[in-house]
Design an enzyme around this catalytic site. Structure first.
Site, PDB file in Angstrom:
ATOM      1  N   ALA A   1     -33.102  -7.764  22.381  1.00  0.00           N
ATOM      2  CA  ALA A   1     -33.210  -8.550  21.154  1.00  0.00           C
ATOM      3  C   ALA A   1     -31.295  -8.625  20.755  1.00  0.00           C
ATOM      4  CB  ALA A   1     -33.911  -7.963  20.196  1.00  0.00           C
TER       5      ALA A   1
ATOM      6  N   ALA B   1     -28.468  -2.625  24.357  1.00  0.00           N
ATOM      7  CA  ALA B   1     -27.342  -4.488  24.818  1.00  0.00           C
ATOM      8  C   ALA B   1     -26.200  -3.849  24.388  1.00  0.00           C
ATOM      9  CB  ALA B   1     -27.429  -5.106  24.047  1.00  0.00           C
TER      10      ALA B   1
ATOM     11  N   GLN C   1     -30.373  -7.799  18.420  1.00  0.00           N
ATOM     12  CA  GLN C   1     -29.612  -6.258  18.069  1.00  0.00           C
ATOM     13  C   GLN C   1     -30.284  -4.910  18.259  1.00  0.00           C
ATOM     14  OE1 GLN C   1     -27.881  -5.730  15.030  1.00  0.00           O
ATOM     15  NE2 GLN C   1     -27.532  -8.368  15.016  1.00  0.00           N
ATOM     16  N   SER C   2     -30.142  -5.540  19.793  1.00  0.00           N
ATOM     17  CA  SER C   2     -30.335  -4.547  21.338  1.00  0.00           C
ATOM     18  C   SER C   2     -28.856  -3.721  20.104  1.00  0.00           C
ATOM     19  CB  SER C   2     -30.325  -4.951  22.057  1.00  0.00           C
ATOM     20  OG  SER C   2     -30.576  -4.031  23.344  1.00  0.00           O
ATOM     21  N   ASN C   3     -29.280  -2.220  20.554  1.00  0.00           N
ATOM     22  CA  ASN C   3     -28.835  -1.144  21.231  1.00  0.00           C
ATOM     23  C   ASN C   3     -28.455  -1.082  22.341  1.00  0.00           C
ATOM     24  OD1 ASN C   3     -28.790  -0.009  17.630  1.00  0.00           O
ATOM     25  ND2 ASN C   3     -30.641   0.309  18.378  1.00  0.00           N
TER      26      ASN C   3
END
Ligand SMILES: *Cc1c(COP(=O)(O)O)cnc(C)c1O
Length: 326
Positions: free
Chosen positions: A71, A77, A73-75
């Site tokens: 997503a 990523a 807001q992926s941590n």
């Protein structure tokens, strides 16, 4: 043998939570927190332990570009972007949506950009199609002469999960008589790795709504990791904190965030760690976790996600306490 590389300094701290324990009716020695939010790369969080194995394998393969999905807001990523920066590798992040999705960009997106990652916007299709888009991106990178290394969603391969075999062993050395470790269950690799280290009876996963079948996901990963057959029905998983879905603010989660913040100065996020804490509180209420037992809350990070979550920001700022003199 192993190509694991160091991306932080270990171990992370284990600290008591006496005021939160008292607020929940537990003894002051009963509740502990494992501070994987303090991992020293890119804002911290659980994905760094997985990336030590995954990026180690990428380097051993001669890769020069890390490619992953998630997503916006992926941590995971964000931490892949930070690991790439640390090691001099290019990073391409494949997100759902269009460049317009970034116009109110905040939270993790700010950090992705700061770390120099490039973003490929995959359009508004189903999130499960992202892996296919990432494969296309890898083919294009190859054509351009790069050597891409694809990393699955959340870093949750059996290889990545080894990071939490390490984390679980580290925790056991710190608190050998631990009875429960409570963790947010997203893509499943963290819970699977912990099971590899401490067994399925002591790990309580709190489902965050990121995968369709959390028990099967964790059982498959833990089975591949340990080489023994792990039944999905032998796992302890709570599904009561998903609410209306992964990205939607769930009321008990906001309450858990407020309680942790006001009793201990600990910040949780609305998607993962807030759900894990709400699940822990529910487990105390229904007797699954009792006083006199040693319970560890695994803080998996995610602070930037709080600032990228519009509803959580609004509700929190809306509750600002004002003080007026006289
Ligand atoms: C990804 C993530 C989790 C979940 O970990 P999985 O291994 O994907 O299950 C928990 N907390 C935070 C903050 C995360 O970013």
């Amino acid at each position: 043998m192993s190509d694991k590389i160091a991306l932080s300094t270990w171990p992370t701290p284990l600290e008591p939570l006496p005021r939160l324990a008292a607020a929940l009716g537990l003894g002051e020695d009963d509740l502990w927190i494992k501070r994987d939010d303090l991992i020293g790369l890119g804002g911290g969080g659980n994905k760094v332990r997985k990336l030590e194995w995954i990026v180690g394998a990428a380097l051993a393969d001669g890769a020069d570009t890390l490619v992953t999905t998630g997503a916006a807001q992926s941590n995971h990523a964000r931490l892949t972007a930070a690991a790439g920066a640390r090691l001099g590798l290019d990073v391409v992040l494949v997100f759902p949506g269009t460049p317009d999705s970034a116009t109110d960009g905040s939270g993790n997106l700010v950090l992705d950009s700061l770390f120099g990652a490039r973003i490929f916007w995959a359009g508004d299709g189903v999130p499960s199609a992202l892996a296919g888009v990432a494969d296309d991106v890898c083919r294009r990178l190859c054509r351009d002469g790069a050597r891409p290394y694809p990393i699955p969603f959340g870093g949750s391969s059996p290889l990545g999960a080894r990071g939490y075999v390490d984390g679980g062993e580290e925790l056991l050395a710190q608190l050998p008589d631990m009875d429960h470790v409570v963790v947010a269950l997203g893509s499943g690799g963290t819970m699977a790795g912990l099971i590899g280290a401490v067994g399925e009876r002591r790990v309580l996963g709190v489902h965050c709504g990121a995968v369709a079948d959390p028990a099967a996901t964790v059982a498959d990963l833990a089975g591949a990791l340990t080489g023994r057959s792990i039944g999905a029905d032998s796992l302890r998983i709570r599904t009561d904190q998903v609410g209306a879905g992964y990205a939607v603010l769930h009321e008990p989660v906001l309450e858990a965030m407020q309680l942790a913040a006001t009793t201990e100065g600990i910040v949780l996020d609305p998607v993962y760690t807030g759900r894990a804490m709400a699940g822990l509180i529910a487990a105390v209420r229904d007797g699954d976790i009792r006083s006199g037992r040693r319970t560890v809350f695994l803080h998996t990070g995610g602070l930037p996600g709080l600032f990228g979550h519009t509803a959580a920001v609004r509700r929190t700022v809306g509750a600002l306490h004002s003080y007026s003199a006289g």
